[in-house]
Design an enzyme around this catalytic site. Structure first.
Site, PDB file in Angstrom:
ATOM      1  N   GLU A 280       0.826  -1.208   0.000  1.00  0.00           N
ATOM      2  CA  GLU A 280       0.000   0.000   0.000  1.00  0.00           C
ATOM      3  C   GLU A 280       0.861   1.259   0.000  1.00  0.00           C
ATOM      4  OE1 GLU A 280      -4.154   0.487   2.126  1.00  0.00           O
ATOM      5  OE2 GLU A 280      -2.549   1.002   3.535  1.00  0.00           O
ATOM      6  N   GLU A 283       2.260   1.717  -3.419  1.00  0.00           N
ATOM      7  CA  GLU A 283       1.175   2.217  -4.280  1.00  0.00           C
ATOM      8  C   GLU A 283       0.976   3.716  -4.078  1.00  0.00           C
ATOM      9  OE1 GLU A 283      -3.595   1.355  -5.148  1.00  0.00           O
ATOM     10  OE2 GLU A 283      -2.600   0.433  -3.430  1.00  0.00           O
ATOM     11  N   CYS A 300      -7.977  -1.872   4.331  1.00  0.00           N
ATOM     12  CA  CYS A 300      -7.878  -3.004   5.278  1.00  0.00           C
ATOM     13  C   CYS A 300      -9.219  -3.427   5.840  1.00  0.00           C
ATOM     14  CB  CYS A 300      -7.015  -2.640   6.475  1.00  0.00           C
ATOM     15  SG  CYS A 300      -5.574  -1.699   6.119  1.00  0.00           S
ATOM     16  N   SER A 320      -7.125   2.007  -2.201  1.00  0.00           N
ATOM     17  CA  SER A 320      -5.950   1.188  -2.486  1.00  0.00           C
ATOM     18  C   SER A 320      -6.381  -0.193  -2.957  1.00  0.00           C
ATOM     19  CB  SER A 320      -5.092   1.050  -1.229  1.00  0.00           C
ATOM     20  OG  SER A 320      -4.108   0.046  -1.400  1.00  0.00           O
ATOM     21  N   LYS A 359     -15.162  -9.725   8.433  1.00  0.00           N
ATOM     22  CA  LYS A 359     -14.093 -10.571   7.902  1.00  0.00           C
ATOM     23  C   LYS A 359     -14.631 -11.916   7.429  1.00  0.00           C
ATOM     24  CE  LYS A 359     -10.365  -8.018   8.364  1.00  0.00           C
ATOM     25  NZ  LYS A 359      -9.519  -7.670   7.212  1.00  0.00           N
ATOM     26  N   GLU A 362     -15.645 -11.118   4.030  1.00  0.00           N
ATOM     27  CA  GLU A 362     -14.505 -10.780   3.177  1.00  0.00           C
ATOM     28  C   GLU A 362     -13.801 -12.032   2.652  1.00  0.00           C
ATOM     29  OE1 GLU A 362     -10.500  -7.978   3.368  1.00  0.00           O
ATOM     30  OE2 GLU A 362     -11.031  -9.196   5.099  1.00  0.00           O
ATOM     31  N   GLU A 367     -13.708 -13.576  -6.429  1.00  0.00           N
ATOM     32  CA  GLU A 367     -12.646 -14.447  -6.915  1.00  0.00           C
ATOM     33  C   GLU A 367     -11.256 -13.983  -6.497  1.00  0.00           C
ATOM     34  OE1 GLU A 367     -13.362 -11.282  -9.986  1.00  0.00           O
ATOM     35  OE2 GLU A 367     -14.636 -12.635  -8.812  1.00  0.00           O
ATOM     36  N   CYS A 510     -10.182  -1.393  14.935  1.00  0.00           N
ATOM     37  CA  CYS A 510     -10.404  -2.824  15.182  1.00  0.00           C
ATOM     38  C   CYS A 510     -10.434  -3.178  16.657  1.00  0.00           C
ATOM     39  CB  CYS A 510      -9.327  -3.647  14.494  1.00  0.00           C
ATOM     40  SG  CYS A 510      -9.239  -3.384  12.711  1.00  0.00           S
TER      41      CYS A 510
END
Length: 582
Positions: A280, A283, A300, A320, A359, A362, A367, A510
């Site tokens: 990241e 990037e 994230c 990102s 999560k 996620e 794919e 989190c």
């Protein structure tokens, strides 16, 4: 703000003007019972348990929502108030099933606790249970309407704290209930699976999809090699489930507990956090130096990613492409690690212990989450599930001797640890991006401007003469302000006044995710964050680019950040998702 003088049961108390009677009573050492009240939310006064008497008046007031005034004197406890509160509880219980022993909240239920405190042993009212079906449509959250007590917390959280509006009040009077918008299944509603409704529900009406049995089955299967990773915030969240002070770092006890559960290898998502920073951060530097949509926004948090795909699809090019640390670790486990350890990836069963209900979704989102050729992360358990799992297997967690994680995916920097707190991703990225841009090391790696619980934090980081404007936002209701700012600037052909933005769906990040132990307040959020920052400060390595295992991973397997191989395994794509599916 001016100070007013009040009396609580005759006890003089000085409090700030505007303080609620409930909080004034706390200062006097008096506990007034509540059920609908939560510190995160605007007082709603729906349950009526906090009623108190105003001396010199026949007026009954609800302590959670009533502000004090000069000279106010209240009685919080007497026989009449006790009987009234007990009757309220009995009425609530008349619409609530008595299946406490089989409820996921058994032992952690606010209604159960109050019933015990008031000595309720009989049910004097006719039992009238909801006939609405359980909603299991979501991969993350289960709704069980039969157990709903109509406190309204879930609706308030979803609408006011998160700004998602997936849940709403439907009906009137005694027929009122809380349900997904437009009477849809939860999976078809605007829900982003953040789990804050479950974290704030006082009973077992909303909870995470429990998959402990799935884990135990996999661990007992001789054909499966179970490999587990733990998220940054687990090390300070799990402690509360075992009676330890909030913020206690239990990392190495967690490693030991996992080995007692019979897993093949113990890894740490912090390794993935370091890997995320490399990808990241590179990037971001590429966008800054070679062009690309700015500001860049972090990726994230899966609830945030779901939110932006639904509500701001026109700004997806700003997000990102880096996967979350959890998904990066899963992909590396089933490729690099499987090859290194000579394990058939088809037999590897990867598990992630996460603070987040989103999560679960996620791990099977699209794919891109099968980049290894298999499902990269096979199973996600929340912190709460993990605590129940440990207890169910007879493990005395507090007494466990500390153990180390398995190398190399168990090695991490302090920067990886602070991912669990709001501002942590930004701070970790700055530590490494500064080095990438300037070729120098940041002298003071603690970036105070992005720390703390302010909902939107803005600042400028000096990259050796190059100013980089940053923003950190947590709690989805506050994201709208920043996103609208970016959208407006884009419409005018300008760039919003930031280069980099961190977004976390849950207040505090989190450490207070939808799967963390119940009862999160700002006091607990601060203690949990303090634990993460202390763990970072005590780390020998504090920057992601100094993690030698990360360096070797690139040298021997990934080549370099943003390489073709890294992009295939560690990056993802996004697409617009309808707010309502049906």
């Amino acid at each position: 703000m001016s100070i007013v003088h009040v009396k609580i049961n005759g006890i003089p108390v000085e409090v700030e003007e505007g303080t609620s009677v409930l909080n004034a009573a706390k200062q006097a050492g008096v506990k007034i019972p509540t059920l609908c009240y939560h510190e995160d939310l605007k007082p709603f006064g729906s349950c009526g348990l906090c009623i108190v008497k105003q001396e010199g008046s026949a007026k009954i007031i609800r302590a959670c929502a009533a502000p004090v005034n000069e000279g106010l004197s209240v009685i919080t406890h007497d026989h009449e108030l006790f009987e009234a509160r007990k009757t309220i509880l009995e009425l609530i219980l008349s619409t609530h099933p008595s299946s406490c022993l089989t409820c996921i909240r058994n032992g952690e239920c606010e209604l159960q606790d109050l019933a015990a405190e008031f000595g309720i042993r009989e049910q004097p009212f006719e039992v009238r249970l909801s006939d609405r079906d359980k909603d299991t449509s979501s991969a993350s959250i289960v709704l069980e309407p039969e157990k709903c007590i109509k406190c309204g917390r879930c609706v308030q959280v979803c609408q006011d704290l998160q700004g998602v509006f997936a849940l709403e009040f439907i009906g009137r009077g005694d027929e009122t209930y809380m349900a997904p918008a437009a009477m849809l299944k939860l999976e078809d509603s605007p829900c982003v699976r953040c789990g804050q409704c479950a974290a704030h529900c006082p009973v077992g009406a909303i909870y995470e999809k429990d998959e402990i049995a799935t884990f135990l089955s996999a661990a007992a299967d001789p054909e499966k090699q179970v490999v587990v990773q733990i998220a940054p915030s687990i090390r300070v969240g799990l402690s509360e489930s075992f009676g330890l002070p909030a913020g206690t770092v239990t990392t190495k006890k967690i490693y030991a507990a996992l080995r007692r559960l019979g897993v093949k290898a113990v890894h740490d998502t912090n390794f993935g956090a370091d890997l995320t920073i490399m990808e990241e951060g590179t990037e971001l530097v590429t966008r800054l130096t070679k062009g690309g949509a700015l500001p860049q926004m972090t990726s994230c948090c899966p609830a945030w990613v779901d939110y932006v795909q639904k509500y701001y699809p026109d700004l997806l090019d700003h997000v990102s492409s880096a996967k979350s640390p959890m998904q990066m670790v899963g992909a590396i486990e089933k490729t690099f690690y499987a090859e290194k350890m000579e394990i058939d990836p088809a037999k590897m069963y990867t598990v992630a212990i996460m603070p987040c209900t989103a999560k679960k979704y996620e791990s099977e989102r699209d794919e891109n989450m099968y980049a290894s050729g298999y499902k990269d992360v096979d199973l996600v358990l929340t912190t709460r599930e993990f605590a129940r799992l440990i207890k169910s297997q007879g493990i005395d967690f507090v007494s466990l001797a500390e153990e180390e994680a398995d190398s190399p995916i168990g090695e991490y920097s302090g920067a990886g640890t602070i991912f669990g707190a709001t501002g942590g991703v930004m701070e970790a990225a700055v530590r490494t991006a500064y080095h990438v841009v300037t070729g120098k090391e940041l002298q003071n790696v603690e970036v105070d401007v992005v720390r703390g619980l302010a909902e939107i934090k803005k600042g400028t980081v000096d990259f050796d003469g190059t100013p980089v404007r940053v923003a950190v936002v947590h709690g989805l209701s506050h994201v709208k302000e920043v996103m609208d700012e970016i959208r407006a600037a884009k419409a005018e052909g300008k760039q919003a006044p930031y280069e980099f933005i961190e977004v976390m769906a849950c207040r505090g990040g989190c450490i207070a995710g939808g799967g963390q132990p119940y009862g999160a307040t700002d006091i607990l959020r601060k203690e949990r964050s303090k634990g993460l920052y202390a763990d970072d400060k005590n780390s020998a390595v504090r920057c992601s680019h100094h993690n030698e295992s990360i360096q070797k991973l690139y040298e021997t397997f990934l080549e370099k950040p943003m390489s073709h191989k890294a992009h295939h395994l560690l990056h993802t794509t996004y697409q617009e998702i309808p707010v309502y599916k049906a």
